[in-house]
Design a protein around this motif. Sequence first.
Motif, PDB file in Angstrom:
ATOM      1  N   THR A 167     -17.440 -35.100  31.404  1.00  0.00           N
ATOM      2  CA  THR A 167     -17.443 -35.971  32.578  1.00  0.00           C
ATOM      3  C   THR A 167     -18.883 -36.323  32.918  1.00  0.00           C
ATOM      4  O   THR A 167     -19.820 -35.899  32.241  1.00  0.00           O
ATOM      5  CB  THR A 167     -16.808 -35.255  33.784  1.00  0.00           C
ATOM      6  N   THR A 168     -19.033 -37.075  33.987  1.00  0.00           N
ATOM      7  CA  THR A 168     -20.385 -37.361  34.468  1.00  0.00           C
ATOM      8  C   THR A 168     -21.034 -36.119  35.061  1.00  0.00           C
ATOM      9  O   THR A 168     -22.244 -36.063  35.211  1.00  0.00           O
ATOM     10  CB  THR A 168     -20.339 -38.476  35.534  1.00  0.00           C
ATOM     11  N   ALA A 169     -20.220 -35.105  35.385  1.00  0.00           N
ATOM     12  CA  ALA A 169     -20.731 -33.836  35.908  1.00  0.00           C
ATOM     13  C   ALA A 169     -21.016 -32.837  34.791  1.00  0.00           C
ATOM     14  O   ALA A 169     -21.355 -31.699  35.060  1.00  0.00           O
ATOM     15  CB  ALA A 169     -19.738 -33.246  36.891  1.00  0.00           C
ATOM     16  N   GLY A 170     -20.840 -33.229  33.535  1.00  0.00           N
ATOM     17  CA  GLY A 170     -21.082 -32.332  32.399  1.00  0.00           C
ATOM     18  C   GLY A 170     -19.780 -31.962  31.715  1.00  0.00           C
ATOM     19  O   GLY A 170     -18.727 -32.530  31.987  1.00  0.00           O
ATOM     20  N   VAL A 171     -19.849 -30.982  30.818  1.00  0.00           N
ATOM     21  CA  VAL A 171     -18.675 -30.498  30.110  1.00  0.00           C
ATOM     22  C   VAL A 171     -18.046 -29.400  30.965  1.00  0.00           C
ATOM     23  O   VAL A 171     -18.662 -28.369  31.207  1.00  0.00           O
ATOM     24  CB  VAL A 171     -19.051 -29.963  28.713  1.00  0.00           C
ATOM     25  N   ILE A 172     -16.808 -29.657  31.437  1.00  0.00           N
ATOM     26  CA  ILE A 172     -16.154 -28.752  32.383  1.00  0.00           C
ATOM     27  C   ILE A 172     -14.669 -28.613  32.031  1.00  0.00           C
ATOM     28  O   ILE A 172     -14.167 -29.313  31.159  1.00  0.00           O
ATOM     29  CB  ILE A 172     -16.298 -29.245  33.842  1.00  0.00           C
ATOM     30  N   THR A 173     -13.980 -27.719  32.730  1.00  0.00           N
ATOM     31  CA  THR A 173     -12.541 -27.526  32.532  1.00  0.00           C
ATOM     32  C   THR A 173     -11.768 -28.486  33.435  1.00  0.00           C
ATOM     33  O   THR A 173     -12.339 -29.098  34.342  1.00  0.00           O
ATOM     34  CB  THR A 173     -12.126 -26.083  32.880  1.00  0.00           C
ATOM     35  N   GLN A 174     -10.462 -28.573  33.178  1.00  0.00           N
ATOM     36  CA  GLN A 174      -9.641 -29.488  33.969  1.00  0.00           C
ATOM     37  C   GLN A 174      -9.550 -29.046  35.422  1.00  0.00           C
ATOM     38  O   GLN A 174      -9.480 -29.875  36.326  1.00  0.00           O
ATOM     39  CB  GLN A 174      -8.248 -29.657  33.353  1.00  0.00           C
ATOM     40  N   SER A 175      -9.575 -27.741  35.673  1.00  0.00           N
ATOM     41  CA  SER A 175      -9.489 -27.269  37.064  1.00  0.00           C
ATOM     42  C   SER A 175     -10.751 -27.632  37.847  1.00  0.00           C
ATOM     43  O   SER A 175     -10.668 -28.006  39.011  1.00  0.00           O
ATOM     44  CB  SER A 175      -9.236 -25.765  37.102  1.00  0.00           C
ATOM     45  N   SER A 176     -11.905 -27.543  37.201  1.00  0.00           N
ATOM     46  CA  SER A 176     -13.146 -27.948  37.863  1.00  0.00           C
ATOM     47  C   SER A 176     -13.156 -29.450  38.111  1.00  0.00           C
ATOM     48  O   SER A 176     -13.635 -29.909  39.148  1.00  0.00           O
ATOM     49  CB  SER A 176     -14.353 -27.572  37.008  1.00  0.00           C
ATOM     50  N   ALA A 177     -12.635 -30.211  37.153  1.00  0.00           N
ATOM     51  CA  ALA A 177     -12.587 -31.663  37.317  1.00  0.00           C
ATOM     52  C   ALA A 177     -11.668 -32.049  38.473  1.00  0.00           C
ATOM     53  O   ALA A 177     -11.960 -32.980  39.222  1.00  0.00           O
ATOM     54  CB  ALA A 177     -12.113 -32.320  36.023  1.00  0.00           C
ATOM     55  N   LYS A 178     -10.544 -31.322  38.631  1.00  0.00           N
ATOM     56  CA  LYS A 178      -9.645 -31.593  39.752  1.00  0.00           C
ATOM     57  C   LYS A 178     -10.326 -31.285  41.084  1.00  0.00           C
ATOM     58  O   LYS A 178     -10.162 -32.016  42.055  1.00  0.00           O
ATOM     59  CB  LYS A 178      -8.375 -30.749  39.636  1.00  0.00           C
ATOM     60  N   LYS A 179     -11.084 -30.169  41.117  1.00  0.00           N
ATOM     61  CA  LYS A 179     -11.751 -29.769  42.361  1.00  0.00           C
ATOM     62  C   LYS A 179     -12.749 -30.818  42.824  1.00  0.00           C
ATOM     63  O   LYS A 179     -12.799 -31.145  43.999  1.00  0.00           O
ATOM     64  CB  LYS A 179     -12.491 -28.447  42.166  1.00  0.00           C
ATOM     65  N   ILE A 180     -13.558 -31.315  41.883  1.00  0.00           N
ATOM     66  CA  ILE A 180     -14.595 -32.274  42.284  1.00  0.00           C
ATOM     67  C   ILE A 180     -14.094 -33.720  42.216  1.00  0.00           C
ATOM     68  O   ILE A 180     -14.780 -34.624  42.656  1.00  0.00           O
ATOM     69  CB  ILE A 180     -15.888 -32.102  41.463  1.00  0.00           C
ATOM     70  N   GLY A 181     -12.880 -33.918  41.688  1.00  0.00           N
ATOM     71  CA  GLY A 181     -12.260 -35.230  41.713  1.00  0.00           C
ATOM     72  C   GLY A 181     -12.826 -36.237  40.733  1.00  0.00           C
ATOM     73  O   GLY A 181     -12.945 -37.411  41.073  1.00  0.00           O
ATOM     74  N   VAL A 182     -13.171 -35.788  39.526  1.00  0.00           N
ATOM     75  CA  VAL A 182     -13.679 -36.712  38.513  1.00  0.00           C
ATOM     76  C   VAL A 182     -12.786 -36.677  37.283  1.00  0.00           C
ATOM     77  O   VAL A 182     -12.128 -35.683  37.004  1.00  0.00           O
ATOM     78  CB  VAL A 182     -15.137 -36.378  38.091  1.00  0.00           C
ATOM     79  N   GLY A 183     -12.790 -37.766  36.562  1.00  0.00           N
ATOM     80  CA  GLY A 183     -12.096 -37.852  35.289  1.00  0.00           C
ATOM     81  C   GLY A 183     -13.123 -37.837  34.173  1.00  0.00           C
ATOM     82  O   GLY A 183     -14.307 -37.660  34.399  1.00  0.00           O
ATOM     83  N   GLY A 184     -12.657 -38.031  32.955  1.00  0.00           N
ATOM     84  CA  GLY A 184     -13.572 -38.042  31.820  1.00  0.00           C
ATOM     85  C   GLY A 184     -12.813 -38.214  30.531  1.00  0.00           C
ATOM     86  O   GLY A 184     -11.719 -38.778  30.516  1.00  0.00           O
ATOM     87  N   LYS A 185     -13.372 -37.704  29.464  1.00  0.00           N
ATOM     88  CA  LYS A 185     -12.728 -37.772  28.156  1.00  0.00           C
ATOM     89  C   LYS A 185     -12.339 -36.367  27.722  1.00  0.00           C
ATOM     90  O   LYS A 185     -13.137 -35.444  27.801  1.00  0.00           O
ATOM     91  CB  LYS A 185     -13.664 -38.394  27.131  1.00  0.00           C
ATOM     92  N   LEU A 186     -11.107 -36.231  27.225  1.00  0.00           N
ATOM     93  CA  LEU A 186     -10.618 -34.939  26.760  1.00  0.00           C
ATOM     94  C   LEU A 186     -11.299 -34.583  25.448  1.00  0.00           C
ATOM     95  O   LEU A 186     -11.390 -35.399  24.543  1.00  0.00           O
ATOM     96  CB  LEU A 186      -9.107 -34.976  26.541  1.00  0.00           C
ATOM     97  N   LEU A 187     -11.795 -33.339  25.344  1.00  0.00           N
ATOM     98  CA  LEU A 187     -12.439 -32.863  24.131  1.00  0.00           C
ATOM     99  C   LEU A 187     -11.584 -31.851  23.389  1.00  0.00           C
ATOM    100  O   LEU A 187     -11.351 -31.982  22.194  1.00  0.00           O
ATOM    101  CB  LEU A 187     -13.792 -32.217  24.457  1.00  0.00           C
ATOM    102  N   ALA A 188     -11.137 -30.803  24.090  1.00  0.00           N
ATOM    103  CA  ALA A 188     -10.490 -29.684  23.402  1.00  0.00           C
ATOM    104  C   ALA A 188      -9.559 -28.942  24.347  1.00  0.00           C
ATOM    105  O   ALA A 188      -9.580 -29.151  25.556  1.00  0.00           O
ATOM    106  CB  ALA A 188     -11.556 -28.721  22.865  1.00  0.00           C
ATOM    107  N   PHE A 189      -8.752 -28.047  23.747  1.00  0.00           N
ATOM    108  CA  PHE A 189      -7.895 -27.154  24.514  1.00  0.00           C
ATOM    109  C   PHE A 189      -8.082 -25.751  23.972  1.00  0.00           C
ATOM    110  O   PHE A 189      -8.386 -25.547  22.798  1.00  0.00           O
ATOM    111  CB  PHE A 189      -6.424 -27.564  24.438  1.00  0.00           C
ATOM    112  N   VAL A 190      -7.931 -24.757  24.846  1.00  0.00           N
ATOM    113  CA  VAL A 190      -8.031 -23.347  24.457  1.00  0.00           C
ATOM    114  C   VAL A 190      -7.015 -22.575  25.288  1.00  0.00           C
ATOM    115  O   VAL A 190      -6.901 -22.751  26.488  1.00  0.00           O
ATOM    116  CB  VAL A 190      -9.446 -22.763  24.728  1.00  0.00           C
ATOM    117  N   TYR A 191      -6.273 -21.695  24.605  1.00  0.00           N
ATOM    118  CA  TYR A 191      -5.396 -20.745  25.311  1.00  0.00           C
ATOM    119  C   TYR A 191      -5.198 -19.524  24.468  1.00  0.00           C
ATOM    120  O   TYR A 191      -5.576 -19.451  23.333  1.00  0.00           O
ATOM    121  CB  TYR A 191      -4.066 -21.364  25.730  1.00  0.00           C
TER     122      TYR A 191
END
Length: 129
Positions: A105-129
């Motif tokens: 995102t514009t805020a850097g490389v982050i997780t989806q939960s962090s992106a939801k908190k700060i309200g930004v979108g971006g491009k999906l890179l990877a998944f881990v579980y």
Amino acid sequence: MQSDPLNDAMSIMKNAAVNGQSECIIQPSSKLIGCVLKVMQDNDYINQFEYVEDGRAGKFRVLMKGAINNCGVIKPRYSVKATDLDKYEARYLPAQDFGVLILTTTAGVITQSSAKKIGVGGKLLAFVY
């Protein structure tokens, strides 16, 4: 010739986790791979990693934790809005609140939960579980 170094890095870590290895070497290195490794370390999927200069492109030495069940890149790299992240979580993760999506995102490389908190979108890179 490698076409996607991030995909190669995720495959190396997945294979090391399946085989029960305690460490793996990812080469060549890049800033993006370093940022993805940092997100994985912050979410307790790997213990630690270090950059090793080898006179070429460099490499990362990753100490595995044994917490990775599956990981991989998301191709094509979808552009997502902050409001659409739930749809992609359902598609790529096995259960709600289990695993992380890593996005840039514009805020850097982050997780989806962090992106939801700060309200930004971006491009999906990877998944881990």
